[in-house]
Design an enzyme around this catalytic site. Structure first.
Site, mmCIF file in Angstrom:
data_model
loop_
_atom_site.group_PDB
_atom_site.id
_atom_site.type_symbol
_atom_site.label_atom_id
_atom_site.label_comp_id
_atom_site.label_asym_id
_atom_site.label_seq_id
_atom_site.Cartn_x
_atom_site.Cartn_y
_atom_site.Cartn_z
ATOM 1 N N GLY A 37 0.779 -1.227 0.000
ATOM 2 C CA GLY A 37 0.000 0.000 0.000
ATOM 3 C C GLY A 37 0.810 1.276 0.000
ATOM 4 O O GLY A 37 0.285 2.349 0.326
ATOM 5 N N LYS A 71 3.304 1.426 -5.095
ATOM 6 C CA LYS A 71 4.142 0.864 -6.163
ATOM 7 C C LYS A 71 3.483 0.984 -7.535
ATOM 8 O O LYS A 71 4.146 1.309 -8.523
ATOM 9 C CB LYS A 71 4.460 -0.608 -5.872
ATOM 10 C CG LYS A 71 5.333 -0.848 -4.656
ATOM 11 C CD LYS A 71 5.729 -2.304 -4.518
ATOM 12 C CE LYS A 71 4.544 -3.237 -4.340
ATOM 13 N NZ LYS A 71 3.808 -2.996 -3.075
ATOM 14 N N VAL A 83 1.131 3.102 -8.701
ATOM 15 C CA VAL A 83 1.066 4.463 -9.238
ATOM 16 C C VAL A 83 2.462 4.958 -9.613
ATOM 17 O O VAL A 83 2.627 5.707 -10.579
ATOM 18 C CB VAL A 83 0.357 5.414 -8.248
ATOM 19 C CG1 VAL A 83 1.208 5.736 -7.040
ATOM 20 C CG2 VAL A 83 -0.072 6.698 -8.942
ATOM 21 N N LYS A 87 3.854 -7.433 -13.981
ATOM 22 C CA LYS A 87 3.534 -7.741 -12.583
ATOM 23 C C LYS A 87 3.336 -9.248 -12.512
ATOM 24 O O LYS A 87 2.260 -9.758 -12.808
ATOM 25 C CB LYS A 87 2.296 -6.992 -12.105
ATOM 26 C CG LYS A 87 1.924 -7.391 -10.668
ATOM 27 C CD LYS A 87 1.523 -6.229 -9.818
ATOM 28 C CE LYS A 87 1.278 -6.685 -8.380
ATOM 29 N NZ LYS A 87 1.274 -5.581 -7.432
ATOM 30 N N THR A 144 -2.435 -10.363 -6.254
ATOM 31 C CA THR A 144 -3.440 -10.921 -5.347
ATOM 32 C C THR A 144 -4.609 -9.941 -5.239
ATOM 33 O O THR A 144 -4.527 -8.800 -5.671
ATOM 34 C CB THR A 144 -2.846 -11.185 -3.951
ATOM 35 O OG1 THR A 144 -2.486 -9.936 -3.340
ATOM 36 C CG2 THR A 144 -1.623 -12.089 -4.027
ATOM 37 N N GLU A 199 6.921 -4.856 -11.332
ATOM 38 C CA GLU A 199 6.358 -4.513 -10.028
ATOM 39 C C GLU A 199 6.218 -5.749 -9.155
ATOM 40 O O GLU A 199 5.656 -6.766 -9.573
ATOM 41 C CB GLU A 199 4.995 -3.843 -10.177
ATOM 42 C CG GLU A 199 4.406 -3.420 -8.830
ATOM 43 C CD GLU A 199 2.999 -2.867 -8.922
ATOM 44 O OE1 GLU A 199 2.353 -2.765 -7.865
ATOM 45 O OE2 GLU A 199 2.550 -2.541 -10.039
ATOM 46 N N GLY A 226 3.750 -6.470 -2.408
ATOM 47 C CA GLY A 226 4.182 -6.198 -1.044
ATOM 48 C C GLY A 226 5.612 -5.687 -1.028
ATOM 49 O O GLY A 226 6.040 -4.946 -1.914
ATOM 50 N N GLY A 281 -3.154 10.988 -3.956
ATOM 51 C CA GLY A 281 -4.329 10.959 -4.815
ATOM 52 C C GLY A 281 -4.029 10.972 -6.292
ATOM 53 O O GLY A 281 -4.944 11.126 -7.110
#
EC number: 6.3.3.3
Length: 226
Positions: free
Chosen positions: A12, A15, A17, A37, A41, A108, A111, A199
């Site tokens: 969170g 990564k 963005v 990627k 998950t 990417e 986690g 954002g």
């Protein structure tokens, strides 16, 4: 040709963005970009990071491998679904197939750096070693980030994986005392390549492109692909 893994100090941190922003900046610099990627998950709740990168950055060369329904660590999500993690060579092959002269390939993770992505116990750090990639580390500006960042950089250095720099995945406006102090401290640990506004993922494609071009140093981006 350049392969760059995008990892983070945790889940969170931004990564996806960051991948999208760097991809956008690179494309605006005339660089061909692919984004990979290997493990995703949380698909049951609609998580699709590759689609998000495509939406924000306009990248069409998108590659994934394993997808698991539950928003858990990959090994736990795979077990819960009665599925297996991919093999190490599958991930390496996926990345290698994207790599070509003049292209920036972004990989990417899921986690943090040492989360298991492939069996047995293979992490993004291992994959970076296999494909001779440097790592761009996405961090927060929150309390605790200095310790998490140093631990991640130490883990990279332990396997001789080069750090391509740090990116703050969500920069508040206005920044508070802690965020401002941490940004200065992070810059003493490693080069801060960008700080993306909080954002940013909600921007439309045009505004996202403008933000991305402004966020990263153009010379650094241009130098990613030799």
């Amino acid at each position: 040709m350049t392969i760059l893994v995008v990892t983070g100090t945790g889940t969170g941190v931004g990564k996806t963005v960051v991948c999208a922003a760097l991809a956008s900046a690179a494309r605006q610099a005339g660089i061909d970009v692919a984004v990979c990627k290997p493990v995703q998950t949380g698909t049951a709740r609609g998580d699709d990071d590759l689609a998000e990168v495509g939406r924000l950055a306009g990248v069409t060369q998108l590659a994934g491998l394993a997808r698991y329904p539950q928003p858990m660590a990959p090994a736990a999500a795979a077990e819960h679904a009665g599925m297996a993690l991919p093999a190490r060579d599958q991930i390496v092959r996926l990345i290698a197939d994207l790599d070509r002269p003049g292209r920036l390939t972004l990989v990417e993770g899921a986690g943090g750096l040492l989360v298991e992505l492939a069996e047995p116990g293979v992490t993004l750090r291992d994959v970076a070693v296999d494909v001779a990639a440097a790592a761009l580390v996405v961090v927060t500006a929150d309390l605790g980030t200095l310790n998490h960042t140093k631990l991640t950089l130490e883990a990279l250095a332990a396997q001789q994986v080069s750090c391509a720099g740090l990116v703050i995945g969500s920069w508040p406006d206005p920044p508070g005392l802690v965020a401002a102090s941490n940004r200065s401290a992070l810059a003493r640990i490693a080069t801060v390549r960008a700080a993306l506004p909080a954002g940013a993922a909600s921007l439309d494609a045009g505004d996202f492109a403008a933000m991305s071009a402004a966020a990263f140093d153009r010379n650094w981006v241009a130098g990613l692909v030799g």
